[in-house]
Design a protein around this motif. Structure first.
Motif, PDB file in Angstrom:
ATOM      1  N   GLU A  39      14.910  -0.019   1.379  1.00  0.00           N
ATOM      2  CA  GLU A  39      15.056  -0.780   2.546  1.00  0.00           C
ATOM      3  C   GLU A  39      13.747  -1.259   3.009  1.00  0.00           C
ATOM      4  O   GLU A  39      13.953  -2.545   3.900  1.00  0.00           O
ATOM      5  N   ILE A  40      12.491  -0.891   2.930  1.00  0.00           N
ATOM      6  CA  ILE A  40      11.531  -1.720   3.453  1.00  0.00           C
ATOM      7  C   ILE A  40      11.241  -2.805   2.933  1.00  0.00           C
ATOM      8  O   ILE A  40      11.687  -3.189   1.542  1.00  0.00           O
TER       9      ILE A  40
ATOM     10  N   VAL B 194       3.220   5.177  -3.874  1.00  0.00           N
ATOM     11  CA  VAL B 194       4.630   5.132  -3.923  1.00  0.00           C
ATOM     12  C   VAL B 194       5.297   6.192  -2.897  1.00  0.00           C
ATOM     13  O   VAL B 194       6.204   5.884  -1.968  1.00  0.00           O
ATOM     14  N   GLU B 195       4.673   7.294  -2.883  1.00  0.00           N
ATOM     15  CA  GLU B 195       5.021   8.301  -2.233  1.00  0.00           C
ATOM     16  C   GLU B 195       4.826   7.993  -0.802  1.00  0.00           C
ATOM     17  O   GLU B 195       5.724   8.341   0.133  1.00  0.00           O
ATOM     18  N   LEU B 196       3.582   7.535  -0.502  1.00  0.00           N
ATOM     19  CA  LEU B 196       3.365   7.112   1.089  1.00  0.00           C
ATOM     20  C   LEU B 196       4.234   5.912   1.485  1.00  0.00           C
ATOM     21  O   LEU B 196       4.770   6.026   2.643  1.00  0.00           O
ATOM     22  N   ILE B 197       4.446   5.010   0.668  1.00  0.00           N
ATOM     23  CA  ILE B 197       5.318   3.867   1.093  1.00  0.00           C
ATOM     24  C   ILE B 197       6.767   4.452   1.268  1.00  0.00           C
ATOM     25  O   ILE B 197       7.512   4.083   2.349  1.00  0.00           O
ATOM     26  N   ARG B 198       7.209   5.222   0.524  1.00  0.00           N
ATOM     27  CA  ARG B 198       8.556   5.874   0.841  1.00  0.00           C
ATOM     28  C   ARG B 198       8.415   6.687   2.226  1.00  0.00           C
ATOM     29  O   ARG B 198       9.668   6.479   2.963  1.00  0.00           O
TER      30      ARG B 198
ATOM     31  N   THR C  78       8.154  -4.979  15.566  1.00  0.00           N
ATOM     32  CA  THR C  78       8.204  -4.095  14.379  1.00  0.00           C
ATOM     33  C   THR C  78       6.734  -3.734  13.816  1.00  0.00           C
ATOM     34  O   THR C  78       6.142  -4.555  14.084  1.00  0.00           O
ATOM     35  N   LEU C  79       6.595  -2.777  13.205  1.00  0.00           N
ATOM     36  CA  LEU C  79       5.305  -2.574  12.465  1.00  0.00           C
ATOM     37  C   LEU C  79       5.351  -2.377  10.782  1.00  0.00           C
ATOM     38  O   LEU C  79       6.372  -2.325  10.296  1.00  0.00           O
ATOM     39  N   GLY C  80       4.364  -3.038  10.217  1.00  0.00           N
ATOM     40  CA  GLY C  80       4.027  -3.059   9.059  1.00  0.00           C
ATOM     41  C   GLY C  80       2.832  -2.249   8.787  1.00  0.00           C
ATOM     42  O   GLY C  80       2.283  -1.926   9.381  1.00  0.00           O
ATOM     43  N   ILE C  81       2.818  -1.765   7.446  1.00  0.00           N
ATOM     44  CA  ILE C  81       1.712  -1.089   6.968  1.00  0.00           C
ATOM     45  C   ILE C  81       0.937  -2.050   5.680  1.00  0.00           C
ATOM     46  O   ILE C  81       1.664  -2.353   4.812  1.00  0.00           O
ATOM     47  N   ALA C  82      -0.319  -2.031   5.796  1.00  0.00           N
ATOM     48  CA  ALA C  82      -1.229  -2.731   4.784  1.00  0.00           C
ATOM     49  C   ALA C  82      -1.441  -1.550   3.411  1.00  0.00           C
ATOM     50  O   ALA C  82      -1.919  -0.694   3.757  1.00  0.00           O
ATOM     51  N   LEU C  83      -1.267  -2.377   2.360  1.00  0.00           N
ATOM     52  CA  LEU C  83      -1.629  -1.435   1.104  1.00  0.00           C
ATOM     53  C   LEU C  83      -2.953  -1.754   1.002  1.00  0.00           C
ATOM     54  O   LEU C  83      -3.592  -2.915   0.830  1.00  0.00           O
ATOM     55  N   PRO C  84      -3.884  -0.922   0.202  1.00  0.00           N
ATOM     56  CA  PRO C  84      -3.512   0.481  -0.079  1.00  0.00           C
ATOM     57  C   PRO C  84      -3.565   1.213   1.046  1.00  0.00           C
ATOM     58  O   PRO C  84      -4.376   1.164   2.092  1.00  0.00           O
TER      59      PRO C  84
END
Length: 321
Positions: A98-99, A50-54, A27-33
């Protein structure tokens, strides 16, 4: 579950753990920012983040990851995502459904273990079990001095702090004594949804691999050349069957077929060869890859959409309630 009740449920039953580590596939995750090219002055518009995370959640990313950088240190040139991870995680928990939400990683030696136990268990509840508690020893000497910690003591303090947290999560009204304090006549609430929030060790933490295998629920590390990473993974898996993840710095090339070229801790690569690389990692036994865009040269929202279209479908997360 009541926040006052101890749980004997294993961490593997929690939705965040199952979404991130379904086992048998990557699976893949995304690092902030979610921003490129501005490590020292990253975007701090939380509404846009938050828009991008959604969008990442909708597009099939398994997990969003936050770093804990207590102090801005000019020599490092990277201020992280600016916001303290725990209130930010609460905000993200209320803004998503869900994320999974993880720390990669909290600098455990410079924080009080009882505060950490309460903060981690609180996010565990507020997110509905979507929290992954990544911890590390940190790497900025300025921080140790600022928080009254001798740099040479951080490995011991790290181990002891985790032991204190484990006791706080798994006991009720039971005294805890350690080298720098004691709790007597008090208790930490809330208690976690499982026996503890999933604890992920990030990097070496100045501990032996044997220690990691015994004390961590999963392990995260940085990008290495594939043959080297395979040897490291084999050492982690020696006698245990726990998940393994890694961070990849990504500069996604506008040419979908651009072959990979090295950047610090990752690749400049087109989307199609990236899929091939990720499948190689999956076949090697890597369970999760965190993609970081801060070293990229293209707008993060543009890169995110290209990843969702061309890369994520091969590794999309599933809902885990």
């Amino acid at each position: 579950m009541s926040p006052f009740s101890l749980s004997d449920a294993p961490v593997t039953t929690l939705p965040g753990f199952r979404r991130t580590f379904p086992r048998g596939r990557l699976t893949l995750g995304i690092a902030l920012p979610l921003v490129a090219g501005s490590a020292e002055h990253p975007a701090v518009d939380i509404g846009r983040q938050v828009e991008l995370i959604r969008r990442a959640e909708e597009g099939g990313f398994a997990t969003a990851w936050l770093r804990d950088i207590p102090l801005r240190v000019a020599d490092f040139g990277d201020v992280g995502q600016v916001w303290d991870p725990f209130p930010y995680l609460g905000y993200l928990a209320a803004s998503t459904s869900e994320i999974a939400l993880g720390t990669a990683a909290v600098v455990a030696p410079v924080r009080h273990p009882l505060h950490l136990a309460k903060e981690a268990a609180s996010v565990d509840h507020l997110s509905g079990g979507r929290f992954l508690f990544g911890i590390a020893t940190g790497d900025r000497p300025v921080e140790y001095k600022a928080f009254g910690l001798e740099e040479g003591a951080r490995a011991d303090v790290f181990r002891e702090n985790l032991d204190v947290m484990d006791q706080a999560w798994t006991t009720e009204n039971q005294g805890i004594r350690w080298s720098r304090g004691r709790m007597w006549g008090g208790d930490i609430v809330p208690k976690p949804l499982a026996v503890r929030p999933p604890v992920l060790t990030v990097g070496s933490c100045l501990q032996s691999m044997e220690w990691h295998r015994e004390h961590a629920d999963a392990h995260l590390t940085y990008h290495r050349p594939l043959p080297t990473q395979q040897k490291y993974l084999a050492e982690w898996r020696d006698g245990v069957d726990k998940p393994f993840g890694m961070n990849i710095a990504l500069d996604l090339h506008p040419d979908l077929d651009a072959e990979p070229g090295p950047i610090k801790f990752g690749w400049s690569v087109g989307a199609r060869p990236l899929v091939r690389i990720l499948h190689e990692l999956e076949a090697m036994g890597v369970d999760h890859c965190i993609l970081g865009l801060k070293r990229g040269t293209r707008p993060a929202d543009e890169v995110l959409e290209e990843l969702i279209e061309h890369v994520v479908p091969d590794f999309a997360a599933t809902a885990c309630s």
